[in-house]
Every structure is written in C-alpha cells, then in structure tokens.
Write an enzyme that holds these catalytic residues in place. Structure first.
Site, PDB file in Angstrom:
ATOM      1  N   HIS A 159       0.835  -1.222   0.000  1.00 44.08           N
ATOM      2  CA  HIS A 159       0.000   0.000   0.000  1.00 44.08           C
ATOM      3  C   HIS A 159       0.859   1.257   0.000  1.00 44.08           C
ATOM      4  CE1 HIS A 159      -3.318  -2.709   1.158  1.00 44.08           C
ATOM      5  NE2 HIS A 159      -2.400  -3.256   1.931  1.00 44.08           N
ATOM      6  N   SER A 280      16.168  19.728 -17.750  1.00 45.10           N
ATOM      7  CA  SER A 280      15.000  20.544 -18.053  1.00 45.10           C
ATOM      8  C   SER A 280      15.446  21.766 -18.839  1.00 45.10           C
ATOM      9  CB  SER A 280      14.335  20.978 -16.742  1.00 45.10           C
ATOM     10  OG  SER A 280      13.562  22.149 -16.945  1.00 45.10           O
ATOM     11  N   LYS A 286      17.343  20.543 -12.577  1.00 45.05           N
ATOM     12  CA  LYS A 286      16.644  19.277 -12.775  1.00 45.05           C
ATOM     13  C   LYS A 286      17.495  18.188 -13.411  1.00 45.05           C
ATOM     14  CE  LYS A 286      12.847  18.355 -12.227  1.00 45.05           C
ATOM     15  NZ  LYS A 286      11.628  18.683 -12.950  1.00 45.05           N
ATOM     16  N   GLU A 293      10.463   7.014 -17.386  1.00 45.62           N
ATOM     17  CA  GLU A 293       9.114   7.544 -17.659  1.00 45.62           C
ATOM     18  C   GLU A 293       8.627   7.138 -19.056  1.00 45.62           C
ATOM     19  OE1 GLU A 293       8.640  11.759 -15.726  1.00 45.62           O
ATOM     20  OE2 GLU A 293      10.706  11.454 -16.321  1.00 45.62           O
TER      21      GLU A 293
END
Ligand code: ARG
Length: 462
Positions: A159, A280, A286, A293
């Site tokens: 969970h 980025s 970043k 992804e």
C-alpha cells in the site's frame, strides 16, 4: 502511361484507381518481411519441383532469381514500386520481370492468404528468439546486481506504506522472477507459432499434389497446420505475442515506477547516472528519469497494440478477410517497442546506484519490525490474533510517546505482556528480522543467495 496490369486483373474491365492502390497497399510496412517472404518462396519452389508440379529447371531459375532479388534488397538497391499491393506482389512481379515464365509459376498451389501467415510466423519466430536474448541479459544483470546487494537492507512496502524490512537483493530478484516468466511465455508462444501454414492456400487447400512435409522440413517447422480454414483465419500467435509483450512492458513499467520514485529527493534510494537521465529546458537544477518515464509511457502503446489485435479478430467471419492486413502494424510496433525498452532499461540499470544508507535508515522507520514482535509472542505461545493485538497496543503507545520500538525498555514491553524477556531487543533489529525469514521464498540472505544460484545456473546455459 497506362496503369500496370495487376496479377489478378483477368476479370476486371477497368484499371484500379490510384486512390485505391494507395489505400489498400501494405507495402510501406510489410516490406520488412522481405527476407521471410523470399525464404518461404524458395522452400515452396523447391517443394513444387520435388513433387513434380514444376520442373527442376524452373525451380532452380526461380530460386536463383529470388536470391538475386534478396541480395539487392539486402544492399538497399531494390527499388520498391509503391503501386504494388504488398511485399508478395513486389517480389513476384520483379521475379517474373527478371526470369520470365518460370517466375509466373511460383504462385502455383499457394495463395497470399497462406503466404502472409507464413511470412509473419517466420518473422515472429526470429523476433521471439531476439527478445528472449534481451530478457536473458536483463535477468543476468539483475542477478549480478542482487549478488552485490545481498547485504543491502531496504524497506519493503505494501500500500506504498513501509511494511517490513527486506534485502534489496530480494527486491531485484522479484523482477528477475517476472522476466523469467516472460521468457517462459515467449517459449510457450513459440511452440504454437512454430507450425507451417503453407499449403492451406486460399482456405481449402489445393488439388495439386503438394507435400507440405517437405516445405515444413525446409523451413524448420516441426509440424504442419491441421486445418486449412483455421490456418488462413488464425492470428492467435499475434494476440499471444502482444499479450506477452504487454505483460513484459507492465513489468518494466512497474520497475520504472519504483526507480522514478526512488530518484526523487524525498526517497533518494537510487541515482541513475547522468548519461541516462535528461535535464530541463527551464529549471537548471533538474535531472529527470526520462528513460524510465518513457518506458512507463510506452507500456500504454503496447497495450494498445494488444487491443488492436483482439478487436480486429472478434467479429471476423471465417476465413481470411482483408481486415487481417491490419494485424501487422500493431505486431511490428509491439516487437520494436518491447525490444527497444528491454535494451535501454538493461543499459540504464547498469548505470544506476543504490543508496544503501538511505535505504537502511528508511527501513528502520514506520515500526517495520512490529510483525517480529508479534511473531516473538507467538513463539512464546500467544495465539497470533492476541499477539497482533498486543503489538498494536505497543505501536500505539510508541506513537503517543514519540518513540520507536528500539527505544522501548524491557519494563515498557512487559507492561503490555508479562512474558517479554531481554531477547525482544534482538528480535526487532533489522538484520535479525530479515535473517529470521529463512524459509523458501523469504528474504533471509541464505534463501536469496540460493535463488540467485539457481538463476545463475540456468542463465549460464543460455
Ligand atoms: N497484404 C495481405 C495481408 O497482409 C496479404 C494477403 C492478401 N490476400 C488477399 N487475398 N488480398 O493480409
């Protein structure tokens, strides 16, 4: 210039409209099947001569012609005519142009309906083997990493809440298990795929005296398909493969999801090397886990490929229908995507470091050894439900008094159950909690090592 006559134009009074040629053609994507198409045609021509349906001289001329076309295609010298419907027509037309009448005999006792089924089976058989190689090298990488991380303790989650401490090696081997099942599924898919469709012809077989066993032997198929109608209608092997590819993408995607979370500042469990991340365009600080992804994103398109096939099949009347031409792009896309993702993921993993200290300190939080307290009590003869209740009380007390289980004194433990003794402090140590789980399948180092050895043994033979 008058439009070129189609090989099937005998009953037509008009030439095909240009727009129809463009709309119906699959050549721009099925040309990738050229090797399989020619390989199949060479075997077919050999069989036709063996059975006395064409002469040996004709067969030899066909085979020589096909080999020359293949050589041109391999060199990129072959000029495809976009007016050709598909790869079969492109090859046959060129063959006939080069060798004349013998070329026009190649399609004897064959239809494009069984020919396309053959081409795709040959193509997919080869790709299944290529994907298996990728799956094996990913498993090897995981097993090697697990061997190195056999002492690294991490929090195991359910969970998305810290649950129990586990070895990072155990986590990594969990994915090795998934990818080994993917490998098994590919092998299983290969068994059903590995059947010769040629000889089904359009749908009913042929009145000519062919011998399908010859073609099967030449193309290394252990069996011939048992029903000609099923053979030209069947695309189960594509649906099966796309499912296997989808599940493999699901496994990659879940792994990526963890790596994305673990790369965040909140976790800092893992760091992917600079070369395998991107920046980025606006935020200079970043460093993004874009590969992970993208793999997670690409899982979606492979699922789409699976659903395209399933939907394509569901309403089709028997037997072959032109709709089936739409099977190829979703298949090719699934093959390309899963291969690409497996390769880059394995490479990225080789450039990923785990932060053992961060993992260790996170593993200690969240009362992750509470189950060990309960199991300690069970060993003292307390029924599990009661042990659970007592331990729950201890956790509640800790939360209220802002303490961890490690902070509790023996008298504090004993205030919840008189039978606690000094051994409780060892029972709730992370290492001991892990070491205690020593049965098959559990996270104790000896068990994980044993599973690593089993994998190493199996993978060494590949
Ligand atoms: N391009 C077709 C396909 O992919 C080949 C078979 C065509 N057969 C036919 N009778 N039109 O399915």
């Amino acid at each position: 210039m008058a439009a070129e006559k189609k090989p099937w134009a005998g009953r037509f009074a008009e030439a095909t409209a240009k727009s129809v040629e463009r709309f119906t053609s699959s050549l721009h994507y099925d040309r990738r099947l050229y090797r399989c198409d020619i390989e199949g045609s060479i075997a077919h021509a050999t069989m036709l001569a063996d059975c006395g349906i064409i002469t040996r001289r004709e067969s030899n001329a066909i085979i020589r012609g096909l080999k020359a076309i293949l050589a041109d295609m391999e060199k990129g010298k072959f000029v495809f005519d976009p007016a050709d419907e598909d790869i079969h027509m492109a090859v046959e037309k060129e063959l006939t142009r080069r060798i004349g009448e013998a070329g026009a005999k190649l399609h004897t006792a064959r239809s494009r309906n069984d020919q396309i089924a053959l081409d795709v089976r040959l193509y997919l058989r080869r790709e299944l083997d290529n994907i298996t190689v990728l799956l094996v090298s990913l498993q090897k990488r995981l097993v090697a990493m697990a061997g190195r991380e056999i002492k690294t303790v991490m929090p195991g989650y359910t969970h998305m809440q810290r649950a129990q401490p586990v070895l990072l090696a155990h986590y990594l081997m969990a994915f090795a298990e998934m990818f080994s099942r993917d490998e098994e599924r590919l092998l299983d898919c290969r068994k059903r795929l590995n059947v010769l469709p040629l000889g089904a012809v359009a749908l009913a077989g042929t009145g000519l005296p062919i011998d399908r066993r010859i073609t099967a032997r030449l193309l290394d198929f252990p069996a011939v398909s048992p029903n000609s109608m099923d053979t030209v209608a069947d695309r189960d092997y594509i649906a099966e493969f796309n499912f296997v590819a989808s599940l493999c993408m699901a496994h990659l995607s879940r792994f990526c999801e963890d790596l994305i979370l673990w790369s965040s500042d909140e976790f800092r469990f893992a760091e992917i090397a600079d070369a395998y991340t991107t920046g980025s365009s606006i935020m200079p600080q970043k460093k993004n886990p874009d590969i992970a992804e993208l793999i997670r994103g690409k899982a979606a398109r492979v699922y789409g490929d699976l659903f395209a096939i399933l939907t394509l099949l569901k309403g089709l009347p028997m037997t072959y229908n032109r709709d089936l031409q739409e099977d190829k792009e979703p298949l090719f896309d699934a093959v390309d995507t899963v291969k690409d993702c497996l390769a880059i993921f394995t490479e990225m993993l080789a450039h990923t470091r785990f932060n053992a200290e961060r993992m260790y300190s996170a593993a200690g939080g969240g009362f992750s050894t509470a189950t060990d307290v309960a199991e300690y009590l069970v060993k003292k003869g307390v029924p599990f439900r009661q042990a659970h209740e007592i331990t729950g009380g201890i956790v509640a007390y800790c939360i209220k008094s802002k303490k961890s289980l490690d902070d509790l004194t023996l008298p504090e433990f004993q205030s919840f159950y008189a039978g606690f003794d000094e051994k409780i402090s060892a029972a709730i140590k992370l290492k001991n909690s892990i070491n205690a789980r020593r049965h098959k399948g559990a996270t104790a180092p000896a068990e994980v090592r044993e599973r690593i050895r089993e994998f190493e043994k199996r993978l060494a033979e590949k």
